[in-house]
Structures are given as C-alpha cells and as structure tokens.
Design a protein around this motif. Structure first.
Motif, PDB file in Angstrom:
ATOM      1  N   PHE A  79       0.903  -1.399   0.011  1.00 21.27           N
ATOM      2  CA  PHE A  79      -0.001  -0.162   0.167  1.00 21.27           C
ATOM      3  C   PHE A  79       0.848   1.520  -0.030  1.00 21.27           C
ATOM      4  CE2 PHE A  79      -4.382  -1.056   0.477  1.00 21.27           C
ATOM      5  CZ  PHE A  79      -4.541  -2.419   0.621  1.00 21.27           C
ATOM      6  N   PRO A  82      -4.094   4.952   1.264  1.00 20.57           N
ATOM      7  CA  PRO A  82      -4.116   6.281   2.013  1.00 20.57           C
ATOM      8  C   PRO A  82      -2.582   6.269   2.879  1.00 20.57           C
ATOM      9  CG  PRO A  82      -5.878   4.897   2.667  1.00 20.57           C
ATOM     10  CD  PRO A  82      -5.430   4.120   1.668  1.00 20.57           C
ATOM     11  N   ASP A  84      -1.721   6.314   6.042  1.00 18.18           N
ATOM     12  CA  ASP A  84      -1.689   5.972   7.386  1.00 18.18           C
ATOM     13  C   ASP A  84      -1.586   4.358   7.327  1.00 18.18           C
ATOM     14  OD1 ASP A  84      -4.310   5.866   6.509  1.00 18.18           O
ATOM     15  OD2 ASP A  84      -5.104   6.774   8.529  1.00 18.18           O
ATOM     16  N   VAL A  85      -1.837   3.989   6.067  1.00 18.55           N
ATOM     17  CA  VAL A  85      -1.582   2.518   5.766  1.00 18.55           C
ATOM     18  C   VAL A  85      -0.162   2.034   4.905  1.00 18.55           C
ATOM     19  CG1 VAL A  85      -3.746   1.465   6.268  1.00 18.55           C
ATOM     20  CG2 VAL A  85      -3.502   2.095   4.127  1.00 18.55           C
ATOM     21  N   THR A  88       1.824  -1.238   4.250  1.00 18.75           N
ATOM     22  CA  THR A  88       1.091  -2.534   4.620  1.00 18.75           C
ATOM     23  C   THR A  88       1.270  -3.366   3.642  1.00 18.75           C
ATOM     24  OG1 THR A  88      -0.323  -1.218   6.039  1.00 18.75           O
ATOM     25  CG2 THR A  88      -1.054  -3.271   5.361  1.00 18.75           C
ATOM     26  N   LEU A 106       2.141  -5.583   8.694  1.00 16.61           N
ATOM     27  CA  LEU A 106       1.555  -4.333   9.491  1.00 16.61           C
ATOM     28  C   LEU A 106       2.607  -3.654   9.843  1.00 16.61           C
ATOM     29  CD1 LEU A 106      -1.249  -6.441  11.226  1.00 16.61           C
ATOM     30  CD2 LEU A 106      -1.730  -4.731   9.149  1.00 16.61           C
ATOM     31  N   PRO A 107       3.053  -2.427   9.283  1.00 17.33           N
ATOM     32  CA  PRO A 107       4.164  -1.729   9.633  1.00 17.33           C
ATOM     33  C   PRO A 107       3.837  -1.161  11.141  1.00 17.33           C
ATOM     34  CG  PRO A 107       3.209  -0.820   8.201  1.00 17.33           C
ATOM     35  CD  PRO A 107       2.407  -2.204   7.876  1.00 17.33           C
ATOM     36  N   ALA A 108       2.969  -0.451  11.331  1.00 21.35           N
ATOM     37  CA  ALA A 108       2.655   0.201  12.605  1.00 21.35           C
ATOM     38  C   ALA A 108       2.485  -0.751  13.928  1.00 21.35           C
ATOM     39  CB  ALA A 108       1.183   0.996  12.605  1.00 21.35           C
TER      40      ALA A 108
ATOM     41  N   THR B 520      -2.074   4.085  18.093  1.00 24.90           N
ATOM     42  CA  THR B 520      -1.775   5.028  17.106  1.00 24.90           C
ATOM     43  C   THR B 520      -2.839   5.297  16.077  1.00 24.90           C
ATOM     44  OG1 THR B 520      -0.347   3.904  15.752  1.00 24.90           O
ATOM     45  CG2 THR B 520       0.695   4.894  17.556  1.00 24.90           C
ATOM     46  N   GLN B 522      -2.079   5.166  12.934  1.00 23.07           N
ATOM     47  CA  GLN B 522      -1.423   4.271  11.871  1.00 23.07           C
ATOM     48  C   GLN B 522      -2.104   2.779  12.311  1.00 23.07           C
ATOM     49  OE1 GLN B 522       0.457   6.620  13.084  1.00 23.07           O
ATOM     50  NE2 GLN B 522       0.493   7.929  11.142  1.00 23.07           N
ATOM     51  N   GLU B 523      -2.133   2.319  13.491  1.00 24.31           N
ATOM     52  CA  GLU B 523      -2.279   1.178  13.854  1.00 24.31           C
ATOM     53  C   GLU B 523      -3.740   1.134  13.717  1.00 24.31           C
ATOM     54  OE1 GLU B 523      -2.669  -0.960  18.156  1.00 24.31           O
ATOM     55  OE2 GLU B 523      -0.609   0.091  17.981  1.00 24.31           O
ATOM     56  N   ALA B 525      -5.618   2.614  11.403  1.00 21.26           N
ATOM     57  CA  ALA B 525      -5.815   2.464   9.945  1.00 21.26           C
ATOM     58  C   ALA B 525      -5.617   0.937   9.657  1.00 21.26           C
ATOM     59  CB  ALA B 525      -4.985   3.483   9.160  1.00 21.26           C
ATOM     60  N   GLU B 526      -4.320   0.302  10.018  1.00 26.74           N
ATOM     61  CA  GLU B 526      -4.137  -1.178   9.714  1.00 26.74           C
ATOM     62  C   GLU B 526      -5.184  -1.858   9.932  1.00 26.74           C
ATOM     63  OE1 GLU B 526      -0.083  -1.777  11.355  1.00 26.74           O
ATOM     64  OE2 GLU B 526       0.620  -0.144   9.818  1.00 26.74           O
TER      65      GLU B 526
END
Lengths: 257, 774
Positions: A79, A82, A84-85, A88, A106-108, B520, B522-523, B525-526
C-alpha cells in the motif's frame, strides 16, 4: 493396475464431457496460457471503489508478481495510499492443487501475520472483487462449456460458461467472453446461485507489452445488486525485471518497502 | 337567496334524470382517477418533511442506509447447534437471497478474526465462524468460543445462544411500502414452506412490522367499515322502516368518497394510513345531515301534496344549515393543515374536500333520488318511538326549569374532565396503536424478550477536520459515549468501530488482553484495513473511512415516548457537551424522527383545535349574523372534547397522534347537531311567544333527528371496538363517548344557554338568519 485406474478415470471424464465442454475447456486453457508465462512483473495500481451513490475511495498500491519454479504465482501488494496504511503489504501465494496462502505485514504494529484459511469468496481489500475473482483462472478449478460466439464492442469473442468446482464458491455460474484472436478475457458475467446476475467484470484498454503480454489498463467490476463499482487501474507495467523468489518470502515482507 | 335556493331545488326535482346522468358522468370520471390511486402505507410519510432533524436523518441514511432495512428471521431451535440446524438455517438464508435481500448475515457466513490455534504462533485466522464440514461438537465449540463477542451477541444470537438470527437488508431503492411488502410476503411464504418443526421461527425487523401492521390495519378497516355501514343501515332501517330511503342515504354518500379518491388519483396522491380513514369520517358526517334531511322530508310529506314539492321545500329549508354543518366539519379537518406534516395535511385537506363533496351530492343526488320515489306514507313507528320521546321530553322540560342545575351539572362534569385530562400523559410507542394480543405485537415483544433490538438510534459522526474517525481519541470518545448510553435502562446494547478493531488487535498482537484500543492512528488504520479484508460490509455498516463518517449504534427498547424523549435529550446533551474538535456528532435515527413527528403534532394539537374553534365560531357568527350565537355554539361542542380528555384518562389511554383523529371526528360530529338545533330555534323564534317556547318547539322538531343521528353514529362506531388496532378501538370508543356527550350538551346545555341569553335580551335578534333558514 494403476495405469488401468488412470485410464478408467480418463474414460469416465471423457464420457461425461460433450464436445461443447471440451471446446470450452480448451478455450479457457488458451486464455489461462495468455495470462501466464510472464516470469515476473511489476505495476502500479489505483483501486477506486464506488458505492453506487457517487462516493468513491481510492487506494494506491505497488504490485509485484512472479511465477515460481514449481508453478502457481506469488503476488505482493504494498500500500502507498492512504498514507496511514503506507507500507502495509499483502503477500499471496498460489500453488497448483493447493490452498492459497497469505501473509500480511502491518508496519505500525511491526507484525507479519499469516492469514489462515481465508475464504475465497471474501472481499479483496474491501473492493467488489473477491479473492476468487482475482485468482488466476486455473482451468482445473472449473467445469467449462462453450456456449456460443458473439462480438463485444466490435471484437469477435467466444462465450464460455464455467462452473466453479469449489462448493464454497459464491457463484452459481460465470459466463466468460474470450477474444477470438488473442484469447484475452474481455468480460465475465457472474451469476448467483439463483442464476440472477450478480456482477460483471470488464477488461478495458488492452495493450501489448514486450510483444507478448496482453494486459488491460482497467478492470471494471459492477455489482448489479448494490450498484457498487470497483475500478482497478493498472499502469507502469514492467515484465521480466529479474525479481527473485526470495523477494516474495514472508520473512522479508517487512523489507518489501 | 331563499328564492334562488328554492328555485334550484325545484329544478332538481323537475329534472331528476339529468341530475342522475350528471352524477353518473362525474362518478365515471372519478373512477378513472380512482384507478390511478395507489396505496402507500409507508411510515416515512409521518416524518417531518423538513427541518434540522430531517436533514440530519437524510444525511445519515445516505451513508448508512441499513438502519431500517433489516429483515430478520429469529430461530429458536429445540436441537443443540450442529449440522442439522446449520443445514436448515442455510435453507432459510437462501430464502433471504431469493427475496432479493443483500448482505445476508447468519452464523454460517460470519467471519471471525482470531489468533489461530494451530502450530504457528503468528497465524491470524480470518475465517468463517462455522465450518460446515466439521462435526456437531466442533460447531458447538465454535459458537461457545464467540458467545460473548460484542458484535455477534444480540445480533446473530441471544446471550444464551438459544435463539439465532438470519439477517438480510432490503435495497434502499426498494425500502418503500410496496417493496417491503413484496419481500415480507415472499419470506413469509418461503418460511412456511421450509417445513421445519424443530424450531420456532419468527420473522421480524422494522420492515416486517412496517409491512404487516398497515396490512392488518387495512384489512381491519375494510371489514369494520363495511360492518359499521351495515349496522348503521340496520339502525336506520329500524327507525325509518323504509329500505329505499336507507339505501338512497348511503348511495348519496358513496359517490363523494369515489370523487375524492378520483381527485387524489388525478393529483397523484396515494391512499395513506390516514387517508384510508376518510370513508369512515365521510359516512358519519354525511349520514348526520342525511338523517336530518330524510326526517324533515317525511315530516313535510304528511302535509304536502306531492313528493317533489316535499323534497324541494325540505332541501330548501335545510340547505343552509347543512352547508354550515359541512363547512364547519371541513374547517375542523382542514385545520390539520397547520401541522405542515405532509400525511396529516393530506388527511385534513382531502377529508375536508370529501365532506364538501358529500354535501354537494346530498344537495343534488339525494333530492333527485328522493323525488323519484313513489311512496307517500311511511311507517313512523320507529321515528315516533316512545323512548325517543323520553329522551327529548326532559330536555324540553328543562328549558323552563332547572336551568342552573343544568349549568351546574355540565360545569361540574367539565371541571372533573379537565382535572382528569390534565393528568393525561403524552406517550407514544414507536410501533403504536396495535393491541398487545395481535401477532405483530406478540412477535415484537418476543424478539425484545430474547434480547434483540428492533429499534436503533445512531450517533452519526462526521469528520470535519484533519483527524480521521479511526483516530484513537475518537475511538475513546465512542467508548465513553457507549459507557454513558449503556447505563440507560432503555438501551439494549451499543455497537461501534472499537468492537471491530479491538478483537483483531488482540489477535494480531497475540495478547489475551482484549478490548484495548489501538495506540496510534496508523495502527488503527491497519486494523480497519484488516477488518475490511475480513468483511467489508460489516466495516462499512459502522465506518465509511473515505467519506469520513462513522456511527455508534444504540439499540433501544420500545418503551414509549415518556422514556424515550428524556433519553434522547440526555444523549443530545451529552453529545453537545462532549464535542471533539474536527468531529461533528448528531443523534439521529428512526426513533428520533418518530419522536419529532409526535412532538410537532402534539404541540400543534392545542393551536389547531383552538383555530378550529375560532374559525367555526366565526362561521357560526356569520351564519346567524350574531356574535352571541357564534360564541354560545362553541360551548356544547367543547364539552364533548373535555369529556373525551377525562374518558381517556379513566380508560388509561395516552395522548398520541392517533388521538387527534378522534378529536377531529368528535368535533366534526358534535357541531352538526348544534347547527341543526340553532337553525331550527332561530327559525321558530320569530313566531314564538318566548324563547322557552321556541326552544321546546325546536327540540320537538329537530330532537328526534338529533337523537337518531347520534344512535346511528354510536351503533356504527361501536363496531370498531372489536378492532385489533388501538387506533380504531379508540375511534370507536371515543366517538361513542363523544356522541353521547355531544347529544347531552345539545339537548340540555345549549337550550339552557339559549334560554338564558334570550331571556336577558328578549328581542329575538336573528331576523336575517331566520329569513335565511326559513
């Protein structure tokens, strides 16, 4: 004895198939061949999902694919939008005669998860495409039947009906339109188990890459029940970039950015 | 004027066939229009047509159209969950698909995200809750494992997993009266054809209630309206002893309704839940005038040479009073237009039109038909019945004595009624006016008893700044709001985006500590992306990320507006006082819309009735050319309304929208007898020695017809007491009560008031009226 059993199976299958079935299967095999044999490829995709009420959402992804030595396909989707993903990544491994496998990075959360036993009728990333729709049309997964000839927007085409052998398939039947000259998929009409039109997929703007690979610029899926649409725009197609199988290993997913 | 009226009626009786032909042509044209009239019992017509509530609701529905689109089959099986139950439910789920519903949800296609229990610690299972290939024990285990899943409990099963549910959603374009009915009927047939004996199956959901309740009402109305006509006809037959006259009276009313239907058809107006009551109203009001006309006609026939002459003089004499009775009734109903709620306005306006058309046919078709009759002598034993005399006699005697006792009695009764009425509650259920013992209500209560909700309201969240709605701060806001909402007894459960994200998060992290919100943006959103991969329809039912919209669903019990209204106010107050920057939150949903409709209608009830009273008084002042008479006429007509208020309190009924219908009918009916008595009084007052003598003569002349119309109305409306619908029961009971109260007021109170007023000013001051009505 084993040879005898095999012969019996072949005879049984042949006896159960009409000439139209055989012709349909052959056309499907030609279309499958047209999509394979590319070695490896990359592209950028924009996925536009409309809900039938003038609202749409966009996803941008990088796409890479490779045909491993043992057959099948490995596809990596990363991705970009958007934001914020971003990063991914979804890795899908298809093997002939086996269940598909998927890994998600899942990077975050800094996690790689293997996604077990995903239903093939589930939505592909929240679009109108199911995993069943985007999988390579492996001939062995369907029973085919040639049902006629037609032309689609001036292009002469064969019409082949296919029935999924997977009992969990969401479709009762599908009608596939195959270009007579190049065996390109032009359109697929999906019918539900009550034989009501469910979705239609169109392959739009074919281009020839590397003098060998016909690929569409857009895949346009319409859900006739809900009016929802999904358009997948393909650009920057590149073939035989020298990708390696190890680039598609779950262990390196985190580095796939 | 009087000459012109007399000439008009002489022409009518001279050319009855022309009148009949013209009526037939008119009815034929109306029939063409009536064929285009469609039935639309859609409850959406009750929603306020504009205003902030409606705008918020429409905005919300554009994004989340499933709020009132859910059909559900509730499934209480005697068997333990397993293969057999699964297969039967699968067949039922296929029915939903065949009925054209989408997003079918049941235990067979529920997707679950969980830490896989296999050999790999990093496996995340996104799969079906139940694998039909597994055995009964595994299926039962899968259910038990997810029993308390906040998204599934109360949606796919009850807390004890004894009742399961199959849901499907009707397309927004089909979510109208006809579309809902088609699906409901298809499902009802299909479920009956499943032949499942091991389970109790209950089809429910808001669209089902919205389909079944109006159908039941329409069927009830058809049967009871027919029965009311029959009973009224029998009563008339008893009094008049002449089937032809009874038939003619009814025949002259029916074309008015047909013409109203035709007009509605030409104007593209559907028959709604309210306008379906027009035949009942027209029957009552039309019949009242016709009784007076026929009774007078028979009286005049005794001393007149010919039938046409008796018809002409009768109708010339009563044309003006009947016009005013119709006009005042039409004003009474037309006053409902002040509510500015489409369906109520239509009801008021078309009822007013129907009443005036009824007057038109009574003044054209009825005299033409009567003039064609041959009999000159009638059996008057019914009209001359002794008991009728016993009712009118005391009224006539009271004119001379006991006047103050009458005032005292009516005053005391009014005070008691006001005292009782002041304690009336304004309370309306979201599905109202149906008796508890009907199958529709039994099903609804059954569903609520098993922990499922039929109604929901929503906090509609819209992103107005940079912060997306999956931001942890917004998720925390949702959780806090839910905590506050769930403290309310009316709330059954709440559902929001955190219910989707927290289980996936705990599955990804591998932690047993569930229900922790993402740390967060981002978390989060995932996790939203993963939830979409699992089941996008479920995500989009709660969160439309790209549109920046989300909702918190609050499932509520239908406990009545007494509880709902303060609850809504508390929720709105919370949302306002706990605003988040960059997020707009609105409390909306069908309950809010129904509540705002009810509030508007009841707020307008007082002014609407007051306006009616003022307008009708003005009309009476104009009719009698006397302010005094106009004001006096109000008193006996307000009395039945007060009695109604008291009777409602004693009967345990609440004030609600359907009550307004009863008040309008009661007022429309009460005013008719008042006008007839006043007209007669002013007619005879010129030649009478004293007001008392004039009143006695008036009561003797018009009293029998007044009692007769009341008896017809009481008998006809008493039939409605057996209805399944509280609204029809109320109309029946209240009309009977108000008919008795109105008759009492007209027979006793009005003469006493008139006698008092004229005693103080002995010169009878209504020469113009007397001239007009003579």
């Amino acid at each position: 004895m084993v040879a005898g059993l095999m012969l019996a199976c072949v005879v049984t299958v042949s006896a159960g198939q009409s000439p139209d079935d055989e012709r349909g299967r052959q056309l499907a095999a030609d279309a499958y061949r047209q999509l394979t044999g590319y070695g490896d490829a990359t592209a950028r995709l924009t996925i536009i999902v409309g809900n039938g009420r003038d609202e749409e959402r966009r996803r941008s992804v990088r796409w890479r694919s490779i045909e491993p030595r043992g057959g099948g396909e490995r596809t990596l989707v990363v991705f970009e939008e958007p934001r914020d993903v971003r990063g991914t990544a979804l890795l899908t491994v298809t093997r002939p005669g086996a269940e598909d496998e998927q890994w998600l990075y899942l990077p975050a959360m800094n996690r790689v998860k293997r996604i077990a036993s995903h239903s093939r009728s589930g939505s592909f990333m929240g679009t109108e495409f199911s995993y069943e729709d985007i999988a390579l049309p492996d001939v062995g997964r369907y029973r085919h039947r040639w049902i006629g000839e037609d032309s689609l927007e001036g292009v002469a085409a064969w019409r082949v009906e296919r029935l999924a052998l997977d009992p969990a398939s969401q479709y009762g039947r599908q009608v596939v339109w195959i270009d007579r000259d190049h065996h390109r998929l032009l359109r697929i009409d999906f019918f539900d188990r009550n034989d009501q039109p469910l979705k239609t997929l169109r392959f739009v703007g074919y281009r020839l890459y590397g003098e060998r690979y016909w690929r569409p610029d857009e895949l346009r899926m319409v859900n006739h029940r809900t009016g929802a649409t999904t358009v997948i725009e393909w650009r920057d197609y590149r073939f035989r970039m020298g990708l390696a199988e190890r680039d598609f290993d779950p262990a390196v997913l985190a580095r796939s950015q | 004027m009087n000459d012109r009226i007399a000439i008009y009626f002489h022409r009518i009786v001279a050319h009855p066939w022309r009148v009949l032909l013209a009526s037939v042509v008119l009815v034929g044209v109306a029939a063409i229009g009536a064929r285009h009239t469609r039935v639309d019992y859609g409850v959406e017509q009750f929603f306020l047509p504009s205003g902030p509530e409606r705008e918020a609701f429409e905005r919300y529905r554009r994004s989340f159209p499933n709020e009132d689109a859910q059909f559900t089959l509730f499934w209480k099986d005697q068997r333990s969950p397993g293969q057999a139950m699964y297969r039967d439910m699968e067949r039922a789920a296929a029915l939903f698909e065949r009925a054209g519903l989408h997003d079918i949800r049941w235990i067979g296609n529920a997707q679950i995200a969980e830490q896989a229990s296999g050999d790999r610690a990093d496996d995340l299972s996104l799969q079906l809750l139940m694998d039909p290939e597994k055995d009964d024990r595994d299926l039962a285990a899968a259910l038990t494992r997810h029993r308390h899943d906040p998204l599934l409990q109360g949606f796919l099963w009850d807390s004890s997993q004894t009742v399961f549910a199959i849901h499907g959603y009707i397309e927004p374009s089909q979510n109208h009266d006809a579309g809902r009915r088609a699906v409901e009927e298809s499902l009802t047939r299909g479920i009956a054809g499943l032949g499942i004996n091991e389970a109790e199956l209950v089809l429910g959901g808001l669209p089902v209630a919205r389909s079944r309740a109006p159908k039941l009402l329409a069927a009830d109305l058809r049967f009871l309206a027919g029965a009311a006509v029959m009973v009224a006809a029998l009563v008339l037959l008893y009094f008049l002893r002449n089937p032809t006259q009874v038939l003619l009276m009814i025949s002259s009313i029916a074309p008015a309704y047909l013409c109203t239907l035709g007009l509605m058809g030409f104007l593209g107006k559907p028959i709604s839940l309210l306008t379906s009551f027009i035949p009942v109203v027209v029957l009552v009001i039309g019949m009242c005038d016709n009784v007076h006309l026929v009774a007078e006609f028979r009286g005049r026939l005794r001393g007149t040479a010919s039938i046409p002459s008796a018809v002409a003089t009768t109708f010339s004499s009563l044309a003006v009073p009947c016009f005013y009775t119709s006009l005042t009734s039409a004003i009474g109903f037309g006053g409902l237009a002040t509510t500015r709620i489409g369906i109520v306005v239509d009801f008021g306006v078309y009822t007013a039109v129907a009443i005036m058309l009824t007057y038109g046919f009574s003044m054209t078709l009825l005299p033409a038909l009567l003039s064609l009759t041959r009999r000159r002598t009638f059996d008057d034993r019914g009209l001359e019945a002794v008991w009728l005399g016993k009712v009118i006699g005391p009224a006539a005697r009271r004119v001379r004595m006991g006047r103050w006792q009458t005032f005292g009695l009516f005053g005391a009764a009014s005070l008691v009624a006001i005292a009782l009425g002041s304690g009336l509650r304004i309370n309306t259920l979201l599905i109202d006016d149906i008796k508890k013992e009907t199958p529709v209500m039994r099903d609804i209560r059954w569903i609520e008893r098993h922990g499922f909700a039929l109604f929901q309201l929503s906090v509609h969240l819209r992103q107005t700044g940079e912060r997306p709605l999956h931001d942890p701060a917004v998720l925390a806001w949702m959780q806090e709001f839910r905590r506050v909402a769930e403290r309310e007894p009316i709330v059954q459960k709440t559902v929001a985006l955190p219910d989707l994200l927290t289980p996936i998060r705990s599955s990804v992290i591998g932690s047993s500590s569930t229900h922790e919100l993402p740390a967060t943006k981002q978390e989060a959103a995932e996790l939203v992306l993963m939830a979409e991969m699992s089941d996008p329809a479920v995500v989009h039912a709660l969160y439309r990320q790209d549109q920046g919209e989300a909702q918190v669903i609050v499932a509520i019990r239908d406990t009545g507006s007494v509880v709902l209204q303060p609850f809504l106010e508390r929720m709105e107050s919370y949302v306002k006082s706990h605003s988040l920057s960059g997020v707009e939150a609105t409390v909306t949903g069908t309950p809010v819309m129904i509540q705002s409709f009810t509030a508007r209608l009841l707020a307008n009830l007082g002014p609407s009735v007051l306006l009616d009273i003022v307008l009708i008084s003005v009309v009476m002042m104009q009719m009698f050319r006397s302010v005094r008479v106009g004001l006096l006429a109000v008193v006996p007509n307000v009395f039945p309304l007060l009695v109604l208020l008291g009777a409602m309190r004693i009967g345990g009924f609440d004030l609600k929208p359907s009550t307004i219908l009863v008040f309008s009918i009661a007022y429309g009916m009460a005013v008719d007898n008042t006008i007839h008595l006043l007209s007669r009084f002013l007619e005879v007052a010129r030649s009478a020695a004293t007001p008392e003598a004039a009143l006695e003569a008036s009561l003797k002349a018009a009293g029998r017809a007044m009692v007769l119309t009341s008896v017809v109305v009481i008998a006809g409306f008493a039939v409605l007491l057996i209805s399944h619908f509280q609204v029809l029961f109320l109309i029946g009971a209240m009309t009977v009560i108000s008919a008795v109260a109105a008759l009492a007021a007209d027979l006793f109170l009005l003469p006493a008031l008139l006698a008092l007023a004229w005693r103080r000013r002995p010169a009878l001051t209504a020469p113009l009226v007397a001239e007009k009505v003579a």
